[in-house]
Design an enzyme around this catalytic site. Structure first.
Site, PDB file in Angstrom:
ATOM      1  N   LYS A 140      46.933  29.552  37.042  1.00  0.00           N
ATOM      2  CA  LYS A 140      46.422  30.372  36.121  1.00  0.00           C
ATOM      3  C   LYS A 140      46.601  31.735  36.195  1.00  0.00           C
ATOM      4  CE  LYS A 140      43.957  33.279  33.388  1.00  0.00           C
ATOM      5  NZ  LYS A 140      44.348  34.653  33.732  1.00  0.00           N
TER       6      LYS A 140
ATOM      7  N   GLU B  80      36.132  32.836  46.444  1.00  0.00           N
ATOM      8  CA  GLU B  80      37.021  34.099  47.256  1.00  0.00           C
ATOM      9  C   GLU B  80      36.099  35.048  46.548  1.00  0.00           C
ATOM     10  OE1 GLU B  80      38.147  37.420  49.037  1.00  0.00           O
ATOM     11  OE2 GLU B  80      40.205  35.718  49.332  1.00  0.00           O
TER      12      GLU B  80
ATOM     13  N   CYS C  89      40.674  43.014  49.266  1.00  0.00           N
ATOM     14  CA  CYS C  89      38.812  42.307  48.815  1.00  0.00           C
ATOM     15  C   CYS C  89      38.367  42.397  51.050  1.00  0.00           C
ATOM     16  CB  CYS C  89      38.928  40.510  48.999  1.00  0.00           C
ATOM     17  SG  CYS C  89      39.902  39.558  49.410  1.00  0.00           S
TER      18      CYS C  89
ATOM     19  N   GLU D 258      31.892  47.205  45.171  1.00  0.00           N
ATOM     20  CA  GLU D 258      33.146  47.231  45.618  1.00  0.00           C
ATOM     21  C   GLU D 258      33.629  47.978  44.618  1.00  0.00           C
ATOM     22  OE1 GLU D 258      35.358  43.603  44.823  1.00  0.00           O
ATOM     23  OE2 GLU D 258      36.108  43.859  46.694  1.00  0.00           O
TER      24      GLU D 258
HETATM   25  P1  NAI Z   1      38.798  39.607  37.060  1.00  0.00           P
HETATM   26  O1  NAI Z   1      37.456  38.230  38.766  1.00  0.00           O
HETATM   27  O2  NAI Z   1      38.057  39.370  35.822  1.00  0.00           O
HETATM   28  O3  NAI Z   1      39.656  38.620  37.378  1.00  0.00           O
HETATM   29  C1  NAI Z   1      40.817  37.232  38.666  1.00  0.00           C
HETATM   30  C2  NAI Z   1      41.293  36.087  37.306  1.00  0.00           C
HETATM   31  O4  NAI Z   1      40.247  35.058  36.938  1.00  0.00           O
HETATM   32  C3  NAI Z   1      42.164  36.930  36.930  1.00  0.00           C
HETATM   33  O5  NAI Z   1      43.234  35.319  36.187  1.00  0.00           O
HETATM   34  C4  NAI Z   1      41.505  36.492  35.437  1.00  0.00           C
HETATM   35  O6  NAI Z   1      42.037  35.825  34.565  1.00  0.00           O
HETATM   36  C5  NAI Z   1      40.850  35.070  35.845  1.00  0.00           C
HETATM   37  N1  NAI Z   1      39.343  35.013  35.153  1.00  0.00           N
HETATM   38  C6  NAI Z   1      38.682  36.528  34.070  1.00  0.00           C
HETATM   39  N2  NAI Z   1      37.993  35.954  33.312  1.00  0.00           N
HETATM   40  C7  NAI Z   1      37.700  34.832  33.566  1.00  0.00           C
HETATM   41  C8  NAI Z   1      36.259  33.132  33.269  1.00  0.00           C
HETATM   42  N3  NAI Z   1      35.401  33.637  32.878  1.00  0.00           N
HETATM   43  N4  NAI Z   1      37.329  32.277  33.705  1.00  0.00           N
HETATM   44  C9  NAI Z   1      38.321  31.778  34.399  1.00  0.00           C
HETATM   45  N5  NAI Z   1      38.548  33.138  34.420  1.00  0.00           N
HETATM   46  C10 NAI Z   1      38.827  34.543  34.351  1.00  0.00           C
HETATM   47  O7  NAI Z   1      38.677  40.332  38.356  1.00  0.00           O
HETATM   48  P2  NAI Z   1      39.557  42.245  37.442  1.00  0.00           P
HETATM   49  O8  NAI Z   1      38.720  41.935  35.731  1.00  0.00           O
HETATM   50  O9  NAI Z   1      41.024  41.821  36.953  1.00  0.00           O
HETATM   51  O10 NAI Z   1      38.936  42.377  38.247  1.00  0.00           O
HETATM   52  C11 NAI Z   1      37.732  43.306  37.985  1.00  0.00           C
HETATM   53  C12 NAI Z   1      37.038  43.482  40.547  1.00  0.00           C
HETATM   54  O11 NAI Z   1      37.443  42.583  40.864  1.00  0.00           O
HETATM   55  C13 NAI Z   1      38.186  44.549  40.815  1.00  0.00           C
HETATM   56  O12 NAI Z   1      37.883  45.702  40.192  1.00  0.00           O
HETATM   57  C14 NAI Z   1      37.494  43.642  42.229  1.00  0.00           C
HETATM   58  O13 NAI Z   1      36.280  44.520  42.204  1.00  0.00           O
HETATM   59  C15 NAI Z   1      37.453  41.808  42.172  1.00  0.00           C
HETATM   60  N6  NAI Z   1      38.248  41.674  42.747  1.00  0.00           N
HETATM   61  C16 NAI Z   1      38.798  41.226  43.617  1.00  0.00           C
HETATM   62  C17 NAI Z   1      39.659  40.201  44.062  1.00  0.00           C
HETATM   63  C18 NAI Z   1      39.970  39.505  45.760  1.00  0.00           C
HETATM   64  O14 NAI Z   1      40.470  39.591  46.085  1.00  0.00           O
HETATM   65  N7  NAI Z   1      38.528  39.432  45.829  1.00  0.00           N
HETATM   66  C19 NAI Z   1      41.245  40.530  43.248  1.00  0.00           C
HETATM   67  C20 NAI Z   1      40.650  41.367  42.280  1.00  0.00           C
HETATM   68  C21 NAI Z   1      39.853  41.576  41.571  1.00  0.00           C
END
Ligand code: NAI
Ligand code: MG
Length: 495
Positions: free
Chosen positions: A187, A261, A296, A397
């Site tokens: 996804k 992660e 991250c 973060e």
């Molecule tokens: P997110 O964690 O909501 O999104 C990451 C992935 O999870 C996307 O593909 C999203 O569609 C999916 N997702 C979202 N809700 C879901 C659910 N209920 N069930 C299954 N999949 C789901 O992150 P977002 O909203 O893009 O960014 C928010 C914050 O997250 C950022 O400000 C940052 O702090 C953190 N982040 C950390 C990352 C890392 O590399 N560890 C990468 C991206 C964001």
């Protein structure tokens, strides 16, 4: 039919408009819905992505389930050779994929996007070569019994990826999962659906149909059903702590394993004997200023010994100031954009909070002047000094180009400050003293610790955090064995 590289990313995203890739074919969403994908440097729509829902998930998972038996029944090295062949072909597409990911993510081509595309290819090549490491053990249990273990695939893997490094993060999930004999449904992230879709399209030249499928869509509408699907037997997720918890809860209902992660607030300690030039370059690299800090692992807490603090800060500011912000596709550009408006608002919100908390704001570099970029998601890098350790900007973060610099007197104080965090993904130490280095690496609470350097994720170096930074390891042989197989114990009585 062989797929030739296309160097115009605008053209390419239009060709992939409104499509998932399921069972080897580019297909629209079953509900017919699409959503807009923007170029964050201009704010303009570049194309639409298919909005996957539970029906698309069900279709993709059923296809992956059907393909899995045959895939797992092939000799391991045959799977490995096919995955390595994907790596070889993807190498020919590095320029294309770099441009494409620059267009949809806003990451500068020269400093970030092209590099990411080449690491993607390398990961497939690396994991392809590990196939014959899917070994078991023999156990001296009883002389009359042959006792052994084998490694078996888990089945269909759901991989949920974010937008900050979509190619690399997809590769470190998909490559080991496939080599181990699983099939995968990915996804993609809402903001970056196209480059990873293109990667999957390129890989269809080599892989059997249904082995690798990819859906675009929103988190709750598409990611949620993927995690919850009864035939998904493992989920590998990278993203926020909050969504990580949601994924973990849903996986708990099915009692399936997950790899998470998540975020970080990684410390970088600069000891009084550090090589200042290297430490300053390392702070800029570690903080990922050229990726707008959207990492991250970003070294967002920089702890500097009082003897070096003022010189370190003035030289750091001067150097960040020289970084050029601009069109991500322009070779001259060092720093591109933040991914989207929501993230930009979040980052700018934290910059305001930092000022309210009394930290000294040093705003650096300059916004681009090109009128075409007026609506772009650019944010000037900020280095905060005089930050209190309990300030929100020091603890939460930010995921943007915002670093906090702290001053310390003693080594113990630095370690305490470094570990005073809910996160534990990465940590860095700059020192010339071997004992200080060894002691620091032992005492720092983090999954990935570096001394006198700032490498990004590398093939075969296990990557993953402790505390709120997540569960499990990625990118290594260990990650393939521990997270994409299960061990079967076999006892044969020969009497
Ligand atoms: P997110 O964690 O909501 O999104 C990451 C992935 O999870 C996307 O593909 C999203 O569609 C999916 N997702 C979202 N809700 C879901 C659910 N209920 N069930 C299954 N999949 C789901 O992150 P977002 O909203 O893009 O960014 C928010 C914050 O997250 C950022 O400000 C940052 O702090 C953190 N982040 C950390 C990352 C890392 O590399 N560890 C990468 C991206 C964001
Ligand atoms: Mg979210």
């Amino acid at each position: 039919m062989s797929i030739e590289p296309v160097l115009d990313p605008h053209k390419l995203v239009k060709e992939l408009d409104g499509r998932h890739l399921i069972d080897g074919e580019l297909v629209p969403a079953r509900n017919g819905r699409n959503f807009d994908v923007l170029n964050p440097a201009t704010g303009k729509v570049i194309a639409q992505a298919a909005e996957g829902d539970a029906d698309d998930v069900d279709f993709a998972v059923s296809v992956a389930k059907k393909a899995q038996k045959d895939w797992a029944n092939r000799p391991a090295r045959e799977r490995g050779k096919l995955v390595a062949e994907c790596g070889r072909i993807l190498t020919q597409h590095v320029e294309e994929l770099g441009r494409m990911v620059a267009l949809e993510s806003g990451k500068a081509l020269r400093t970030e996007s092209r590099v990411e595309a080449s690491v993607l290819a390398d990961m497939f090549t690396f994991f392809g070569g590990l196939a014959s490491e899917l070994k078991g053990e023999t156990i001296p249990f009883n002389p009359n019994m042959m006792t052994l273990t084998t490694r078996e695939p888990v089945g269909v893997v759901g991989a949920i990826i974010p937008w900050n490094v979509p190619l690399l993060l997809m590769a470190i999930k998909v490559a080991p999962a496939l080599v181990a004999g699983n099939t995968v449904v990915v996804k993609s992230a809402e903001d970056t659906p196209f480059t990873v879709l293109r990667v999957c399209q390129i890989m269809q030249q080599v892989l059997p149909k249904g082995v690798l499928n990819i859906l675009s869509g929103f988190g709750p509408g598409c990611g949620g059903p993927l995690v919850a699907h009864k035939d998904v037997k493992k989920v590998s997720f990278t993203g926020s702590v909050e969504t990580g918890r949601t994924v973990y809860r849903a996986a708990a209902e099915k009692l399936i394993p997950v790899t998470l992660e998540l975020g970080g607030k990684s410390p970088m300690i600069v000891m009084g004997d550090a090589d200042l030039d290297k430490a300053i370059a390392g702070a800029i690299g570690g903080m990922r200023f050229t990726r707008q800090g959207q990492s991250c692992t970003a070294s967002s807490r920089i702890l500097v010994h009082e003897s070096l603090h003022d010189e370190f800060v003035s030289r750091l500011l001067a150097k960040v100031n020289t970084l050029k912000m601009g069109d991500p596709l322009d070779e001259e550009t060092d720093i591109g954009t933040i991914i989207n408006r929501k993230q930009r608002d979040k980052v700018c919100g934290y910059i305001e909070i930092g000022e309210q908390e009394g930290a000294t704001k040093n705003e650096l570099s300059a916004l681009p002047t090109d009128p075409a970029l007026t609506d772009g998601m650019f944010v000037r890098p900020v280095v905060f000094t005089n930050v209190k350790p309990d300030a929100r900007i020091a603890r939460e973060e930010i995921f943007g180009p915002v670093a906090c610099v702290f001053r310390f007197k003693t080594f113990d104080e630095a370690i305490e400050l470094a570990n005073d965090s809910d996160f534990g993904l990465a940590a860095t130490v700059w020192t010339k003293d071997l004992k200080t280095a060894l002691t620091a690496t032992k005492r720092l609470e983090a999954g990935f610790v570096q001394v006198n350097q700032n490498l990004v994720v590398q093939p075969n170096l296990s990557y993953g955090g402790v505390k709120l930074s997540g569960l499990g390891k990625e990118a290594s042989l260990e990650s393939m064995l521990e997270h994409f197989t299960h061990k079967k114990t076999i006892i044969m009585n020969m009497e």
